[in-house]
Scaffold this motif. Structure first.
Motif, PDB file in Angstrom:
ATOM      1  N   GLU A  87       7.574   5.597 -64.277  1.00  0.00           N
ATOM      2  CA  GLU A  87       7.989   6.946 -63.872  1.00  0.00           C
ATOM      3  C   GLU A  87       9.247   7.439 -64.586  1.00  0.00           C
ATOM      4  OE1 GLU A  87       6.210   8.962 -62.063  1.00  0.00           O
ATOM      5  OE2 GLU A  87       4.682   7.462 -61.605  1.00  0.00           O
ATOM      6  N   LEU A  88      10.136   6.520 -65.002  1.00  0.00           N
ATOM      7  CA  LEU A  88      11.425   6.945 -65.569  1.00  0.00           C
ATOM      8  C   LEU A  88      11.646   6.489 -67.013  1.00  0.00           C
ATOM      9  CD1 LEU A  88      13.607   6.349 -62.395  1.00  0.00           C
ATOM     10  CD2 LEU A  88      12.757   8.537 -63.273  1.00  0.00           C
ATOM     11  N   ALA A  89      10.775   5.644 -67.545  1.00  0.00           N
ATOM     12  CA  ALA A  89      10.859   5.163 -68.932  1.00  0.00           C
ATOM     13  C   ALA A  89      12.277   4.711 -69.304  1.00  0.00           C
ATOM     14  CB  ALA A  89      10.350   6.235 -69.894  1.00  0.00           C
ATOM     15  N   PRO A  90      12.853   3.789 -68.542  1.00  0.00           N
ATOM     16  CA  PRO A  90      14.226   3.353 -68.814  1.00  0.00           C
ATOM     17  C   PRO A  90      14.305   2.400 -70.015  1.00  0.00           C
ATOM     18  CG  PRO A  90      13.307   2.023 -67.081  1.00  0.00           C
ATOM     19  CD  PRO A  90      12.270   3.073 -67.411  1.00  0.00           C
ATOM     20  N   ARG A  91      15.524   2.166 -70.467  1.00  0.00           N
ATOM     21  CA  ARG A  91      15.749   1.123 -71.478  1.00  0.00           C
ATOM     22  C   ARG A  91      15.519  -0.249 -70.871  1.00  0.00           C
ATOM     23  NH1 ARG A  91      21.456   2.172 -74.193  1.00  0.00           N
ATOM     24  NH2 ARG A  91      21.024   0.159 -75.168  1.00  0.00           N
ATOM     25  N   HIS A  92      15.842  -0.374 -69.582  1.00  0.00           N
ATOM     26  CA  HIS A  92      15.715  -1.669 -68.910  1.00  0.00           C
ATOM     27  C   HIS A  92      15.677  -1.452 -67.404  1.00  0.00           C
ATOM     28  CE1 HIS A  92      15.955  -6.045 -69.125  1.00  0.00           C
ATOM     29  NE2 HIS A  92      16.655  -5.991 -68.016  1.00  0.00           N
ATOM     30  N   VAL A  93      14.971  -2.339 -66.701  1.00  0.00           N
ATOM     31  CA  VAL A  93      15.011  -2.387 -65.243  1.00  0.00           C
ATOM     32  C   VAL A  93      15.711  -3.687 -64.872  1.00  0.00           C
ATOM     33  CG1 VAL A  93      13.687  -2.479 -63.090  1.00  0.00           C
ATOM     34  CG2 VAL A  93      12.873  -1.056 -64.993  1.00  0.00           C
ATOM     35  N   PHE A  94      16.801  -3.579 -64.149  1.00  0.00           N
ATOM     36  CA  PHE A  94      17.581  -4.739 -63.720  1.00  0.00           C
ATOM     37  C   PHE A  94      17.237  -5.104 -62.281  1.00  0.00           C
ATOM     38  CE2 PHE A  94      20.275  -2.719 -66.941  1.00  0.00           C
ATOM     39  CZ  PHE A  94      20.510  -3.802 -67.776  1.00  0.00           C
ATOM     40  N   SER A  95      17.403  -6.377 -61.968  1.00  0.00           N
ATOM     41  CA  SER A  95      17.201  -6.864 -60.612  1.00  0.00           C
ATOM     42  C   SER A  95      18.292  -7.865 -60.304  1.00  0.00           C
ATOM     43  CB  SER A  95      15.827  -7.537 -60.510  1.00  0.00           C
ATOM     44  OG  SER A  95      15.684  -8.140 -59.247  1.00  0.00           O
ATOM     45  N   LEU A  96      18.886  -7.744 -59.126  1.00  0.00           N
ATOM     46  CA  LEU A  96      19.892  -8.724 -58.733  1.00  0.00           C
ATOM     47  C   LEU A  96      20.016  -8.774 -57.219  1.00  0.00           C
ATOM     48  CD1 LEU A  96      22.966  -7.508 -57.794  1.00  0.00           C
ATOM     49  CD2 LEU A  96      22.843  -6.684 -60.116  1.00  0.00           C
ATOM     50  N   ARG A 112      18.511   1.321 -66.407  1.00  0.00           N
ATOM     51  CA  ARG A 112      19.467   1.848 -67.378  1.00  0.00           C
ATOM     52  C   ARG A 112      18.721   2.979 -68.080  1.00  0.00           C
ATOM     53  NH1 ARG A 112      24.180   0.100 -69.800  1.00  0.00           N
ATOM     54  NH2 ARG A 112      24.647   1.104 -71.775  1.00  0.00           N
ATOM     55  N   PRO A 113      19.196   4.224 -67.915  1.00  0.00           N
ATOM     56  CA  PRO A 113      18.496   5.350 -68.536  1.00  0.00           C
ATOM     57  C   PRO A 113      18.409   5.189 -70.059  1.00  0.00           C
ATOM     58  CG  PRO A 113      20.069   6.146 -66.906  1.00  0.00           C
ATOM     59  CD  PRO A 113      20.334   4.671 -67.101  1.00  0.00           C
ATOM     60  N   PRO A 114      17.363   5.721 -70.671  1.00  0.00           N
ATOM     61  CA  PRO A 114      17.140   5.504 -72.094  1.00  0.00           C
ATOM     62  C   PRO A 114      18.248   6.034 -72.999  1.00  0.00           C
ATOM     63  CG  PRO A 114      15.519   7.047 -71.212  1.00  0.00           C
ATOM     64  CD  PRO A 114      16.304   6.514 -70.051  1.00  0.00           C
ATOM     65  N   ALA A 115      18.888   7.111 -72.618  1.00  0.00           N
ATOM     66  CA  ALA A 115      19.906   7.703 -73.486  1.00  0.00           C
ATOM     67  C   ALA A 115      21.324   7.211 -73.189  1.00  0.00           C
ATOM     68  CB  ALA A 115      19.859   9.228 -73.359  1.00  0.00           C
ATOM     69  N   MET A 116      21.480   6.303 -72.241  1.00  0.00           N
ATOM     70  CA  MET A 116      22.823   5.832 -71.861  1.00  0.00           C
ATOM     71  C   MET A 116      23.460   5.038 -73.013  1.00  0.00           C
ATOM     72  SD  MET A 116      23.863   3.777 -68.452  1.00  0.00           S
ATOM     73  CE  MET A 116      25.520   3.244 -68.148  1.00  0.00           C
ATOM     74  N   PRO A 117      24.650   5.465 -73.450  1.00  0.00           N
ATOM     75  CA  PRO A 117      25.307   4.777 -74.567  1.00  0.00           C
ATOM     76  C   PRO A 117      25.663   3.332 -74.228  1.00  0.00           C
ATOM     77  CG  PRO A 117      26.296   6.936 -74.168  1.00  0.00           C
ATOM     78  CD  PRO A 117      25.372   6.651 -73.016  1.00  0.00           C
ATOM     79  N   ASP A 118      25.661   2.491 -75.244  1.00  0.00           N
ATOM     80  CA  ASP A 118      25.911   1.062 -75.080  1.00  0.00           C
ATOM     81  C   ASP A 118      27.311   0.733 -74.573  1.00  0.00           C
ATOM     82  OD1 ASP A 118      23.356   0.352 -75.857  1.00  0.00           O
ATOM     83  OD2 ASP A 118      23.918   0.155 -77.966  1.00  0.00           O
ATOM     84  N   HIS A 119      28.292   1.602 -74.801  1.00  0.00           N
ATOM     85  CA  HIS A 119      29.660   1.258 -74.402  1.00  0.00           C
ATOM     86  C   HIS A 119      29.885   1.343 -72.883  1.00  0.00           C
ATOM     87  CE1 HIS A 119      30.024   5.638 -75.138  1.00  0.00           C
ATOM     88  NE2 HIS A 119      30.928   5.600 -74.179  1.00  0.00           N
ATOM     89  N   SER A 127      29.301   5.800 -64.111  1.00  0.00           N
ATOM     90  CA  SER A 127      30.454   6.129 -64.962  1.00  0.00           C
ATOM     91  C   SER A 127      30.088   7.018 -66.150  1.00  0.00           C
ATOM     92  CB  SER A 127      31.100   4.848 -65.503  1.00  0.00           C
ATOM     93  OG  SER A 127      31.661   4.119 -64.457  1.00  0.00           O
ATOM     94  N   TRP A 128      28.813   7.124 -66.445  1.00  0.00           N
ATOM     95  CA  TRP A 128      28.358   7.906 -67.583  1.00  0.00           C
ATOM     96  C   TRP A 128      28.354   9.395 -67.201  1.00  0.00           C
ATOM     97  CZ3 TRP A 128      22.572   8.403 -69.048  1.00  0.00           C
ATOM     98  CH2 TRP A 128      22.443   9.092 -70.265  1.00  0.00           C
ATOM     99  N   PRO A 129      29.191  10.205 -67.836  1.00  0.00           N
ATOM    100  CA  PRO A 129      29.268  11.630 -67.460  1.00  0.00           C
ATOM    101  C   PRO A 129      27.955  12.389 -67.631  1.00  0.00           C
ATOM    102  CG  PRO A 129      31.036  11.039 -68.989  1.00  0.00           C
ATOM    103  CD  PRO A 129      30.127   9.862 -68.899  1.00  0.00           C
ATOM    104  N   ASP A 130      27.108  11.974 -68.566  1.00  0.00           N
ATOM    105  CA  ASP A 130      25.855  12.680 -68.826  1.00  0.00           C
ATOM    106  C   ASP A 130      24.653  12.050 -68.126  1.00  0.00           C
ATOM    107  OD1 ASP A 130      27.143  14.524 -70.512  1.00  0.00           O
ATOM    108  OD2 ASP A 130      27.040  13.115 -72.189  1.00  0.00           O
ATOM    109  N   ARG A 131      24.917  11.255 -67.105  1.00  0.00           N
ATOM    110  CA  ARG A 131      23.829  10.588 -66.380  1.00  0.00           C
ATOM    111  C   ARG A 131      22.874  11.626 -65.796  1.00  0.00           C
ATOM    112  NH1 ARG A 131      28.448  10.767 -63.653  1.00  0.00           N
ATOM    113  NH2 ARG A 131      28.454  11.531 -61.518  1.00  0.00           N
ATOM    114  N   PRO A 132      21.594  11.280 -65.737  1.00  0.00           N
ATOM    115  CA  PRO A 132      20.641  12.209 -65.119  1.00  0.00           C
ATOM    116  C   PRO A 132      20.873  12.255 -63.607  1.00  0.00           C
ATOM    117  CG  PRO A 132      19.562  10.152 -65.690  1.00  0.00           C
ATOM    118  CD  PRO A 132      20.962  10.061 -66.224  1.00  0.00           C
ATOM    119  N   LEU A 133      20.744  13.426 -63.042  1.00  0.00           N
ATOM    120  CA  LEU A 133      20.922  13.598 -61.594  1.00  0.00           C
ATOM    121  C   LEU A 133      19.725  14.333 -61.010  1.00  0.00           C
ATOM    122  CD1 LEU A 133      24.676  14.709 -61.459  1.00  0.00           C
ATOM    123  CD2 LEU A 133      23.734  12.461 -60.881  1.00  0.00           C
TER     124      LEU A 133
END
Length: 154
Positions: A87-96, A112-119, A127-133
């Motif tokens: 549904e969201l095509a992320p770079r990665h799905v984390f589990s913890l 982790r959204p696909p366009a989220m910068p590596d830094h 913390s990412w100002p351009d995060r999808p909302l």
């Protein structure tokens, strides 16, 4: 097995009863497990793609789950991961599972959204100002789509 019937003081048990600050949209629920999306906080929306997987029974750790609870949580994590990926095509799905603040087992499943910068830290999309909302209506629609991935045919 120890008795963990301290549900009156547990924020997650309260959440399962539909009360308290943690109540979020339910994506899937059965007799053993509840999967919900992170709640809408104050501000302009919520970052999509953050699920909580919790046993209905108040239990503090993996070591105290029954076998049916263990397999239900594993299945929910598998379904949730596939749903988030589709549904969201992320770079990665984390589990913890951290369990640092509430003594009721809860597995985090988040993207982790696909366009989220590596830094930006792997776990800190907020913390990412351009995060999808998403707003409440968009989140409800997403949760409806995610819920279809928990059926027997997936």
């Amino acid at each position: 097995m120890p008795d963990y019937d301290t549900t009156q003081d547990c924020l997650i048990c309260a959440k399962h009863r539909g009360i308290g600050p943690l109540v979020g949209p339910v994506v899937h629920a059965d007799e053993l497990v509840i999967v919900s999306h992170r709640i809408l906080g104050p501000g302009s929306g919520i970052v999509p793609g953050y699920l909580f997987i919790e046993p209905r029974r108040h239990v503090a750790s993996l070591a105290h789950l029954t076998w049916p609870e263990t397999t239900a949580i594993a299945h929910a994590a598998w379904c949730g991961s596939r749903a988030l990926d589709a549904e969201l095509a992320p770079r990665h799905v984390f589990s913890l599972i951290a369990g640092r603040t509430v003594a009721h087992l809860h597995q985090h499943l988040f993207i982790r959204p696909p366009a989220m910068p590596d830094h930006f830290a792997w776990h800190d999309v907020d913390s990412w100002p351009d995060r999808p909302l998403m707003d409440a209506d968009e989140l409800a629609a997403l949760c409806t789509r995610l819920s279809t991935w928990f059926g027997a045919h997936h």
